[in-house]
Write a protein that holds these residues in place. Structure first.
Motif, PDB file in Angstrom:
ATOM      1  N   LYS A   1       0.842  -1.204   0.000  1.00 31.33           N
ATOM      2  CA  LYS A   1       0.000   0.000   0.000  1.00 31.33           C
ATOM      3  C   LYS A   1       0.873   1.248   0.000  1.00 31.33           C
ATOM      4  O   LYS A   1       0.657   2.164  -0.797  1.00 31.33           O
ATOM      5  CB  LYS A   1      -0.933   0.004   1.210  1.00 31.33           C
ATOM      6  N   SER A   2       1.871   1.316   0.866  1.00 28.29           N
ATOM      7  CA  SER A   2       2.727   2.513   0.934  1.00 28.29           C
ATOM      8  C   SER A   2       3.534   2.692  -0.346  1.00 28.29           C
ATOM      9  O   SER A   2       3.728   3.823  -0.802  1.00 28.29           O
ATOM     10  CB  SER A   2       3.640   2.463   2.159  1.00 28.29           C
ATOM     11  N   LYS A   3       3.984   1.590  -0.961  1.00 24.97           N
ATOM     12  CA  LYS A   3       4.701   1.685  -2.240  1.00 24.97           C
ATOM     13  C   LYS A   3       3.794   2.235  -3.336  1.00 24.97           C
ATOM     14  O   LYS A   3       4.205   3.065  -4.139  1.00 24.97           O
ATOM     15  CB  LYS A   3       5.239   0.316  -2.659  1.00 24.97           C
ATOM     16  N   PHE A   4       2.553   1.752  -3.367  1.00 23.27           N
ATOM     17  CA  PHE A   4       1.595   2.228  -4.357  1.00 23.27           C
ATOM     18  C   PHE A   4       1.305   3.712  -4.172  1.00 23.27           C
ATOM     19  O   PHE A   4       1.288   4.482  -5.132  1.00 23.27           O
ATOM     20  CB  PHE A   4       0.300   1.416  -4.265  1.00 23.27           C
ATOM     21  N   ILE A   5       1.100   4.136  -2.940  1.00 22.64           N
ATOM     22  CA  ILE A   5       0.813   5.543  -2.661  1.00 22.64           C
ATOM     23  C   ILE A   5       2.007   6.410  -3.031  1.00 22.64           C
ATOM     24  O   ILE A   5       1.859   7.464  -3.660  1.00 22.64           O
ATOM     25  CB  ILE A   5       0.398   5.733  -1.190  1.00 22.64           C
ATOM     26  N   GLU A   6       3.203   5.982  -2.674  1.00 19.86           N
ATOM     27  CA  GLU A   6       4.410   6.737  -3.011  1.00 19.86           C
ATOM     28  C   GLU A   6       4.566   6.867  -4.525  1.00 19.86           C
ATOM     29  O   GLU A   6       4.804   7.957  -5.037  1.00 19.86           O
ATOM     30  CB  GLU A   6       5.639   6.042  -2.427  1.00 19.86           C
ATOM     31  N   PHE A   7       4.404   5.774  -5.261  1.00 18.13           N
ATOM     32  CA  PHE A   7       4.496   5.804  -6.716  1.00 18.13           C
ATOM     33  C   PHE A   7       3.459   6.752  -7.306  1.00 18.13           C
ATOM     34  O   PHE A   7       3.764   7.575  -8.166  1.00 18.13           O
ATOM     35  CB  PHE A   7       4.304   4.398  -7.291  1.00 18.13           C
ATOM     36  N   SER A   8       2.210   6.635  -6.847  1.00 19.16           N
ATOM     37  CA  SER A   8       1.125   7.452  -7.384  1.00 19.16           C
ATOM     38  C   SER A   8       1.326   8.931  -7.092  1.00 19.16           C
ATOM     39  O   SER A   8       1.032   9.778  -7.938  1.00 19.16           O
ATOM     40  CB  SER A   8      -0.208   6.977  -6.821  1.00 19.16           C
ATOM     41  N   CYS A   9       1.806   9.259  -5.897  1.00 20.65           N
ATOM     42  CA  CYS A   9       2.031  10.663  -5.549  1.00 20.65           C
ATOM     43  C   CYS A   9       3.132  11.276  -6.412  1.00 20.65           C
ATOM     44  O   CYS A   9       3.041  12.441  -6.804  1.00 20.65           O
ATOM     45  CB  CYS A   9       2.359  10.805  -4.066  1.00 20.65           C
ATOM     46  N   ILE A  10       4.143  10.499  -6.735  1.00 25.59           N
ATOM     47  CA  ILE A  10       5.188  10.994  -7.634  1.00 25.59           C
ATOM     48  C   ILE A  10       4.630  11.152  -9.043  1.00 25.59           C
ATOM     49  O   ILE A  10       4.842  12.174  -9.699  1.00 25.59           O
ATOM     50  CB  ILE A  10       6.407  10.041  -7.631  1.00 25.59           C
ATOM     51  N   ARG A  11       3.894  10.164  -9.489  1.00 22.75           N
ATOM     52  CA  ARG A  11       3.331  10.167 -10.846  1.00 22.75           C
ATOM     53  C   ARG A  11       2.344  11.304 -11.043  1.00 22.75           C
ATOM     54  O   ARG A  11       2.288  11.924 -12.094  1.00 22.75           O
ATOM     55  CB  ARG A  11       2.647   8.818 -11.091  1.00 22.75           C
ATOM     56  N   TYR A  12       1.534  11.611 -10.037  1.00 23.32           N
ATOM     57  CA  TYR A  12       0.494  12.633 -10.138  1.00 23.32           C
ATOM     58  C   TYR A  12       0.837  13.877  -9.324  1.00 23.32           C
ATOM     59  O   TYR A  12      -0.061  14.566  -8.841  1.00 23.32           O
ATOM     60  CB  TYR A  12      -0.858  12.064  -9.687  1.00 23.32           C
ATOM     61  N   SER A  13       2.106  14.196  -9.197  1.00 23.69           N
ATOM     62  CA  SER A  13       2.514  15.332  -8.360  1.00 23.69           C
ATOM     63  C   SER A  13       1.930  16.659  -8.821  1.00 23.69           C
ATOM     64  O   SER A  13       1.749  17.568  -8.015  1.00 23.69           O
ATOM     65  CB  SER A  13       4.041  15.422  -8.308  1.00 23.69           C
ATOM     66  N   ASP A  14       1.574  16.767 -10.092  1.00 25.58           N
ATOM     67  CA  ASP A  14       1.009  18.015 -10.611  1.00 25.58           C
ATOM     68  C   ASP A  14      -0.514  17.958 -10.772  1.00 25.58           C
ATOM     69  O   ASP A  14      -1.117  18.829 -11.381  1.00 25.58           O
ATOM     70  CB  ASP A  14       1.658  18.366 -11.956  1.00 25.58           C
ATOM     71  N   ASN A  15      -1.154  16.947 -10.208  1.00 24.12           N
ATOM     72  CA  ASN A  15      -2.590  16.770 -10.367  1.00 24.12           C
ATOM     73  C   ASN A  15      -3.249  16.722  -8.977  1.00 24.12           C
ATOM     74  O   ASN A  15      -3.249  15.686  -8.316  1.00 24.12           O
ATOM     75  CB  ASN A  15      -2.854  15.476 -11.152  1.00 24.12           C
ATOM     76  N   ASP A  16      -3.810  17.850  -8.566  1.00 31.99           N
ATOM     77  CA  ASP A  16      -4.409  17.951  -7.235  1.00 31.99           C
ATOM     78  C   ASP A  16      -5.570  16.987  -7.033  1.00 31.99           C
ATOM     79  O   ASP A  16      -5.757  16.445  -5.937  1.00 31.99           O
ATOM     80  CB  ASP A  16      -4.878  19.379  -6.961  1.00 31.99           C
ATOM     81  N   PHE A  17      -6.344  16.758  -8.089  1.00 34.68           N
ATOM     82  CA  PHE A  17      -7.478  15.838  -7.968  1.00 34.68           C
ATOM     83  C   PHE A  17      -6.997  14.428  -7.646  1.00 34.68           C
ATOM     84  O   PHE A  17      -7.507  13.780  -6.728  1.00 34.68           O
ATOM     85  CB  PHE A  17      -8.309  15.842  -9.257  1.00 34.68           C
ATOM     86  N   GLN A  18      -6.029  13.927  -8.400  1.00 33.90           N
ATOM     87  CA  GLN A  18      -5.496  12.589  -8.165  1.00 33.90           C
ATOM     88  C   GLN A  18      -4.816  12.486  -6.797  1.00 33.90           C
ATOM     89  O   GLN A  18      -4.926  11.465  -6.116  1.00 33.90           O
ATOM     90  CB  GLN A  18      -4.507  12.193  -9.269  1.00 33.90           C
ATOM     91  N   LEU A  19      -4.110  13.534  -6.408  1.00 27.77           N
ATOM     92  CA  LEU A  19      -3.468  13.538  -5.088  1.00 27.77           C
ATOM     93  C   LEU A  19      -4.519  13.450  -3.981  1.00 27.77           C
ATOM     94  O   LEU A  19      -4.311  12.787  -2.969  1.00 27.77           O
ATOM     95  CB  LEU A  19      -2.590  14.770  -4.920  1.00 27.77           C
ATOM     96  N   GLY A  20      -5.642  14.125  -4.189  1.00 28.64           N
ATOM     97  CA  GLY A  20      -6.743  14.035  -3.227  1.00 28.64           C
ATOM     98  C   GLY A  20      -7.293  12.622  -3.134  1.00 28.64           C
ATOM     99  O   GLY A  20      -7.599  12.129  -2.040  1.00 28.64           O
ATOM    100  N   LEU A  21      -7.428  11.967  -4.297  1.00 25.26           N
ATOM    101  CA  LEU A  21      -7.890  10.575  -4.301  1.00 25.26           C
ATOM    102  C   LEU A  21      -6.898   9.666  -3.585  1.00 25.26           C
ATOM    103  O   LEU A  21      -7.296   8.770  -2.832  1.00 25.26           O
ATOM    104  CB  LEU A  21      -8.091  10.084  -5.740  1.00 25.26           C
ATOM    105  N   MET A  22      -5.618   9.901  -3.785  1.00 28.48           N
ATOM    106  CA  MET A  22      -4.598   9.080  -3.125  1.00 28.48           C
ATOM    107  C   MET A  22      -4.622   9.308  -1.612  1.00 28.48           C
ATOM    108  O   MET A  22      -4.459   8.366  -0.837  1.00 28.48           O
ATOM    109  CB  MET A  22      -3.207   9.375  -3.686  1.00 28.48           C
TER     110      MET A  22
END
Length: 98
Positions: free
Chosen positions: A64-85
């Protein structure tokens, strides 16, 4: 019973079945208009591959933490996706997973 007689019996039975087979389609007529029935939609193939990968993956306590870390890096410029994460991080637990 010897191998030759088993072969003859199977050959005979399969010939009868072939003549009585009924065609069954899982695709609607709208989906098949103008397309060969030998080729399925690419999205179906990719969905099956993703499903197989997800079911075969091995998970551990850090997944779970690896997935969240990957996603936050991938979507660092997308506030909506960061909110979902962030919501996923706060609300997800193993018991509620599919």
């Amino acid at each position: 019973m010897d191998t030759e007689s088993i072969y003859d019996a199977i050959k005979h039975d399969s010939g009868q079945i072939g003549n009585e087979a009924i065609s069954v389609s899982i695709l609607s007529m709208i989906d098949t208009v103008g397309r060969s029935l030998n080729h399925l939609d690419q999205s179906f193939m990719y969905t099956q591959l993703v499903k197989e990968i997800l079911l075969e993956m091995e998970y551990d306590y850090t997944s779970k933490s690896k997935f969240i870390e990957f996603s936050c890096i991938r979507y660092s410029d997308n506030d909506f996706q960061l909110g979902l994460m962030n919501e996923f991080n706060e609300n997800h637990n193993r018991e509620s997973a599919i």
